[in-house]
Design a protein around this motif. Structure first.
Motif, PDB file in Angstrom:
ATOM      1  N   GLY A 261       0.805  -1.201   0.000  1.00 28.00           N
ATOM      2  CA  GLY A 261       0.000   0.000   0.000  1.00 28.00           C
ATOM      3  C   GLY A 261       0.839   1.251   0.000  1.00 28.00           C
ATOM      4  O   GLY A 261       2.058   1.211   0.197  1.00 28.00           O
ATOM      5  N   VAL A 262       0.180   2.389  -0.218  1.00 26.08           N
ATOM      6  CA  VAL A 262       0.819   3.696  -0.159  1.00 26.08           C
ATOM      7  C   VAL A 262      -0.006   4.588   0.751  1.00 26.08           C
ATOM      8  O   VAL A 262      -1.244   4.515   0.757  1.00 26.08           O
ATOM      9  CB  VAL A 262       0.958   4.333  -1.571  1.00 26.08           C
ATOM     10  N   VAL A 263       0.662   5.401   1.560  1.00 25.11           N
ATOM     11  CA  VAL A 263      -0.014   6.332   2.459  1.00 25.11           C
ATOM     12  C   VAL A 263       0.774   7.632   2.490  1.00 25.11           C
ATOM     13  O   VAL A 263       2.002   7.627   2.351  1.00 25.11           O
ATOM     14  CB  VAL A 263      -0.155   5.734   3.884  1.00 25.11           C
ATOM     15  N   VAL A 264       0.053   8.732   2.632  1.00 22.49           N
ATOM     16  CA  VAL A 264       0.671  10.050   2.761  1.00 22.49           C
ATOM     17  C   VAL A 264       0.274  10.612   4.115  1.00 22.49           C
ATOM     18  O   VAL A 264      -0.922  10.718   4.420  1.00 22.49           O
ATOM     19  CB  VAL A 264       0.228  11.011   1.636  1.00 22.49           C
ATOM     20  N   THR A 265       1.245  10.954   4.950  1.00 26.26           N
ATOM     21  CA  THR A 265       0.942  11.496   6.262  1.00 26.26           C
ATOM     22  C   THR A 265       0.414  12.923   6.141  1.00 26.26           C
ATOM     23  O   THR A 265       0.524  13.565   5.094  1.00 26.26           O
ATOM     24  CB  THR A 265       2.187  11.509   7.161  1.00 26.26           C
ATOM     25  N   ARG A 266      -0.149  13.421   7.226  1.00 25.38           N
ATOM     26  CA  ARG A 266      -0.653  14.799   7.217  1.00 25.38           C
ATOM     27  C   ARG A 266       0.479  15.802   7.007  1.00 25.38           C
ATOM     28  O   ARG A 266       0.247  16.928   6.580  1.00 25.38           O
ATOM     29  CB  ARG A 266      -1.397  15.080   8.525  1.00 25.38           C
ATOM     30  N   GLY A 267       1.705  15.390   7.304  1.00 24.19           N
ATOM     31  CA  GLY A 267       2.858  16.245   7.045  1.00 24.19           C
ATOM     32  C   GLY A 267       3.380  16.137   5.634  1.00 24.19           C
ATOM     33  O   GLY A 267       4.334  16.826   5.270  1.00 24.19           O
ATOM     34  N   GLY A 268       2.763  15.264   4.809  1.00 18.99           N
ATOM     35  CA  GLY A 268       3.124  15.169   3.398  1.00 18.99           C
ATOM     36  C   GLY A 268       4.160  14.118   3.065  1.00 18.99           C
ATOM     37  O   GLY A 268       4.576  14.012   1.910  1.00 18.99           O
ATOM     38  N   LYS A 269       4.597  13.324   4.043  1.00 15.99           N
ATOM     39  CA  LYS A 269       5.571  12.282   3.750  1.00 15.99           C
ATOM     40  C   LYS A 269       4.867  11.061   3.152  1.00 15.99           C
ATOM     41  O   LYS A 269       3.756  10.709   3.552  1.00 15.99           O
ATOM     42  CB  LYS A 269       6.336  11.890   5.006  1.00 15.99           C
ATOM     43  N   VAL A 270       5.553  10.427   2.195  1.00 20.26           N
ATOM     44  CA  VAL A 270       4.984   9.305   1.459  1.00 20.26           C
ATOM     45  C   VAL A 270       5.648   8.010   1.912  1.00 20.26           C
ATOM     46  O   VAL A 270       6.880   7.895   1.909  1.00 20.26           O
ATOM     47  CB  VAL A 270       5.173   9.489  -0.058  1.00 20.26           C
ATOM     48  N   PHE A 271       4.835   7.030   2.296  1.00 25.97           N
ATOM     49  CA  PHE A 271       5.330   5.724   2.699  1.00 25.97           C
ATOM     50  C   PHE A 271       4.664   4.657   1.843  1.00 25.97           C
ATOM     51  O   PHE A 271       3.499   4.773   1.468  1.00 25.97           O
ATOM     52  CB  PHE A 271       5.004   5.442   4.174  1.00 25.97           C
ATOM     53  N   VAL A 272       5.422   3.593   1.558  1.00 29.77           N
ATOM     54  CA  VAL A 272       4.871   2.443   0.859  1.00 29.77           C
ATOM     55  C   VAL A 272       5.306   1.167   1.572  1.00 29.77           C
ATOM     56  O   VAL A 272       6.291   1.148   2.307  1.00 29.77           O
ATOM     57  CB  VAL A 272       5.327   2.367  -0.623  1.00 29.77           C
ATOM     58  N   THR A 273       4.551   0.102   1.327  1.00 28.43           N
ATOM     59  CA  THR A 273       5.007  -1.234   1.696  1.00 28.43           C
ATOM     60  C   THR A 273       5.205  -2.034   0.420  1.00 28.43           C
ATOM     61  O   THR A 273       4.518  -1.828  -0.583  1.00 28.43           O
ATOM     62  CB  THR A 273       3.996  -1.961   2.600  1.00 28.43           C
ATOM     63  N   ASP A 274       6.186  -2.943   0.453  1.00 27.77           N
ATOM     64  CA  ASP A 274       6.388  -3.838  -0.684  1.00 27.77           C
ATOM     65  C   ASP A 274       6.955  -5.157  -0.173  1.00 27.77           C
ATOM     66  O   ASP A 274       7.016  -5.397   1.042  1.00 27.77           O
ATOM     67  CB  ASP A 274       7.256  -3.189  -1.764  1.00 27.77           C
ATOM     68  N   GLY A 275       7.343  -6.039  -1.101  1.00 30.61           N
ATOM     69  CA  GLY A 275       7.844  -7.348  -0.716  1.00 30.61           C
ATOM     70  C   GLY A 275       6.794  -8.205  -0.035  1.00 30.61           C
ATOM     71  O   GLY A 275       7.096  -8.961   0.887  1.00 30.61           O
ATOM     72  N   MET A 276       5.556  -8.136  -0.521  1.00 28.86           N
ATOM     73  CA  MET A 276       4.449  -8.774   0.187  1.00 28.86           C
ATOM     74  C   MET A 276       4.484 -10.300   0.106  1.00 28.86           C
ATOM     75  O   MET A 276       3.793 -10.973   0.859  1.00 28.86           O
ATOM     76  CB  MET A 276       3.117  -8.249  -0.349  1.00 28.86           C
ATOM     77  N   PHE A 277       5.287 -10.857  -0.805  1.00 32.00           N
ATOM     78  CA  PHE A 277       5.430 -12.312  -0.869  1.00 32.00           C
ATOM     79  C   PHE A 277       6.836 -12.740  -0.460  1.00 32.00           C
ATOM     80  O   PHE A 277       7.289 -13.835  -0.795  1.00 32.00           O
ATOM     81  CB  PHE A 277       5.089 -12.822  -2.273  1.00 32.00           C
ATOM     82  N   GLY A 278       7.499 -11.854   0.269  1.00 30.09           N
ATOM     83  CA  GLY A 278       8.836 -12.150   0.768  1.00 30.09           C
ATOM     84  C   GLY A 278       9.036 -11.446   2.094  1.00 30.09           C
ATOM     85  O   GLY A 278       8.181 -11.519   2.977  1.00 30.09           O
ATOM     86  N   ASP A 279      10.167 -10.777   2.234  1.00 35.77           N
ATOM     87  CA  ASP A 279      10.446  -9.993   3.436  1.00 35.77           C
ATOM     88  C   ASP A 279       9.824  -8.615   3.257  1.00 35.77           C
ATOM     89  O   ASP A 279      10.421  -7.733   2.628  1.00 35.77           O
ATOM     90  CB  ASP A 279      11.955  -9.891   3.672  1.00 35.77           C
ATOM     91  N   GLY A 280       8.623  -8.424   3.765  1.00 37.38           N
ATOM     92  CA  GLY A 280       7.903  -7.164   3.591  1.00 37.38           C
ATOM     93  C   GLY A 280       8.663  -5.985   4.156  1.00 37.38           C
ATOM     94  O   GLY A 280       9.400  -6.090   5.149  1.00 37.38           O
ATOM     95  N   ARG A 281       8.491  -4.830   3.502  1.00 35.48           N
ATOM     96  CA  ARG A 281       9.182  -3.620   3.946  1.00 35.48           C
ATOM     97  C   ARG A 281       8.210  -2.440   4.041  1.00 35.48           C
ATOM     98  O   ARG A 281       7.251  -2.350   3.286  1.00 35.48           O
ATOM     99  CB  ARG A 281      10.278  -3.241   2.934  1.00 35.48           C
ATOM    100  N   LEU A 282       8.488  -1.554   4.986  1.00 33.72           N
ATOM    101  CA  LEU A 282       7.841  -0.249   5.071  1.00 33.72           C
ATOM    102  C   LEU A 282       8.899   0.778   4.735  1.00 33.72           C
ATOM    103  O   LEU A 282       9.933   0.860   5.403  1.00 33.72           O
ATOM    104  CB  LEU A 282       7.272  -0.002   6.475  1.00 33.72           C
ATOM    105  N   LEU A 283       8.654   1.568   3.683  1.00 32.01           N
ATOM    106  CA  LEU A 283       9.673   2.474   3.151  1.00 32.01           C
ATOM    107  C   LEU A 283       9.119   3.881   3.027  1.00 32.01           C
ATOM    108  O   LEU A 283       7.972   4.082   2.669  1.00 32.01           O
ATOM    109  CB  LEU A 283      10.133   2.014   1.772  1.00 32.01           C
ATOM    110  N   ARG A 284       9.974   4.852   3.294  1.00 30.00           N
ATOM    111  CA  ARG A 284       9.636   6.237   2.983  1.00 30.00           C
ATOM    112  C   ARG A 284      10.168   6.568   1.600  1.00 30.00           C
ATOM    113  O   ARG A 284      11.315   6.265   1.276  1.00 30.00           O
ATOM    114  CB  ARG A 284      10.215   7.209   4.005  1.00 30.00           C
ATOM    115  N   VAL A 285       9.309   7.163   0.769  1.00 20.31           N
ATOM    116  CA  VAL A 285       9.690   7.494  -0.601  1.00 20.31           C
ATOM    117  C   VAL A 285       9.982   8.983  -0.679  1.00 20.31           C
ATOM    118  O   VAL A 285       9.136   9.813  -0.337  1.00 20.31           O
ATOM    119  CB  VAL A 285       8.566   7.116  -1.588  1.00 20.31           C
ATOM    120  N   ARG A 286      11.145   9.318  -1.137  1.00 23.58           N
ATOM    121  CA  ARG A 286      11.500  10.729  -1.357  1.00 23.58           C
ATOM    122  C   ARG A 286      10.779  11.233  -2.585  1.00 23.58           C
ATOM    123  O   ARG A 286      10.831  10.606  -3.656  1.00 23.58           O
ATOM    124  CB  ARG A 286      13.009  10.883  -1.531  1.00 23.58           C
ATOM    125  N   ARG A 287      10.090  12.359  -2.451  1.00 28.14           N
ATOM    126  CA  ARG A 287       9.267  12.867  -3.536  1.00 28.14           C
ATOM    127  C   ARG A 287      10.066  13.699  -4.528  1.00 28.14           C
ATOM    128  O   ARG A 287       9.585  14.095  -5.547  1.00 28.14           O
ATOM    129  CB  ARG A 287       8.132  13.701  -2.957  1.00 28.14           C
TER     130      ARG A 287
END
Length: 287
Positions: A261-287
């Protein structure tokens, strides 16, 4: 099981689901309550005291609400996939198999807010020896729902078989809609297509301050390319797009795969999760 919620400007919080179920999606209510769709197809809510209760058996509701656009002889099939909460406190559930959007009150009263029609799609990307007709009806397969800065509801679709790339759409729906039809064939006042030519949309999210939309796609070449990963063990890169007006910018190119999934915080930072069929990750994406 802990579910991580991104809330406030940048801070994290958790809600706990004690039942042994997977979680498809989570959302925060306007009162700070937590909502989650379980892999058991049940919608859960956590109140401010930390109490977690089942709100709706979504699969049971869909048994009473068959999909009129079903193409697979399974009109009551349910796959609740996307979740959002309106300012009123009602939850919205995008059911990928039911091809509809449900509105659910905290007391568990459910209605079908929108239905998603089939669309005639070309099969010229498939091997000709498979013998498909030139075009077939493809189900919408709504996978994600979010609330826009304008207060309207936005739904992204995967687009079903024949899984042609660049045929997924994003729909804009009146938050007061009741049974509205979202269709390219029969335009309706309460639902309009705002954008198209996406591929296998998995999640969408808005920056509420700038109205920038982030679209997280399964893979550039769509579902068929992604499914090859289950056979080869090598999944193609996911595609994260920043959409502002007519401008589309790809972010984190070739650095994401197996999107969550992707989410944007109220402060405008963008986070995604990936690797859903392996070692899942929560990542911040630089815009």
């Amino acid at each position: 099981m802990l579910i991580y919620l991104l809330k406030g400007p940048d801070r994290g919080d958790t809600i706990e689901i004690t039942e042994p179920v997977n979680v498809m999606d989570v959302a925060e209510g306007p009162d700070g309550s937590g909502w989650a769709i379980g892999g058991d197809q049940v919608l859960y809510r956590q109140d401010l005291e930390g109490n977690i209760e089942p709100v709706l058996d979504i699969a049971a509701y869909q048994e009473t609400d068959p999909d009129p656009f079903d193409q697979e002889n399974a009109p009551t099939e349910s796959n609740p996939y996307g979740l959002a909460v309106l300012p009123t406190g009602d939850a919205l559930v995008a059911d990928a198999a039911g091809n509809d959007l449900l509105r659910v009150t905290p007391d568990g009263d459910a209605t079908t807010m929108a239905l998603f029609d089939v669309e005639r799609i070309s099969t010229d990307h498939l091997p000709p020896e498979e013998g498909f007709p030139p075009k077939i009806d493809a189900e919408a397969v709504p996978t994600t729902v979010t609330i826009g800065p304008d207060g309207w509801v936005y739904v992204g679709e995967l687009k079903g078989f024949p899984f042609r790339p660049r045929t997924s759409r994003i729909w804009r729906i009146d938050p007061n809609a009741d049974g509205v039809l979202c269709s390219v064939n029969i335009p309706a006042a309460g639902c309009s297509r705002i954008s198209g030519r996406f591929t296998a949309i998995h999640d969408i999210a808005f920056n509420q301050r700038t109205s920038t939309l982030y679209v997280y796609q399964l893979a550039a070449d769509g579902v068929l390319a992604f499914e090859e990963g289950f056979e080869t063990g090598n999944f193609p890169p996911a595609v994260l797009l920043r959409v502002k007006g007519d401008e589309r910018t790809r972010l984190a190119v070739r650095r994401l795969s197996q999107p969550g999934g992707v989410v944007v915080t109220r402060g405008g930072k963008v986070f995604v999760t990936d690797g859903m069929f392996g070692d899942g990750r929560l990542l911040r994406v630089r815009r």
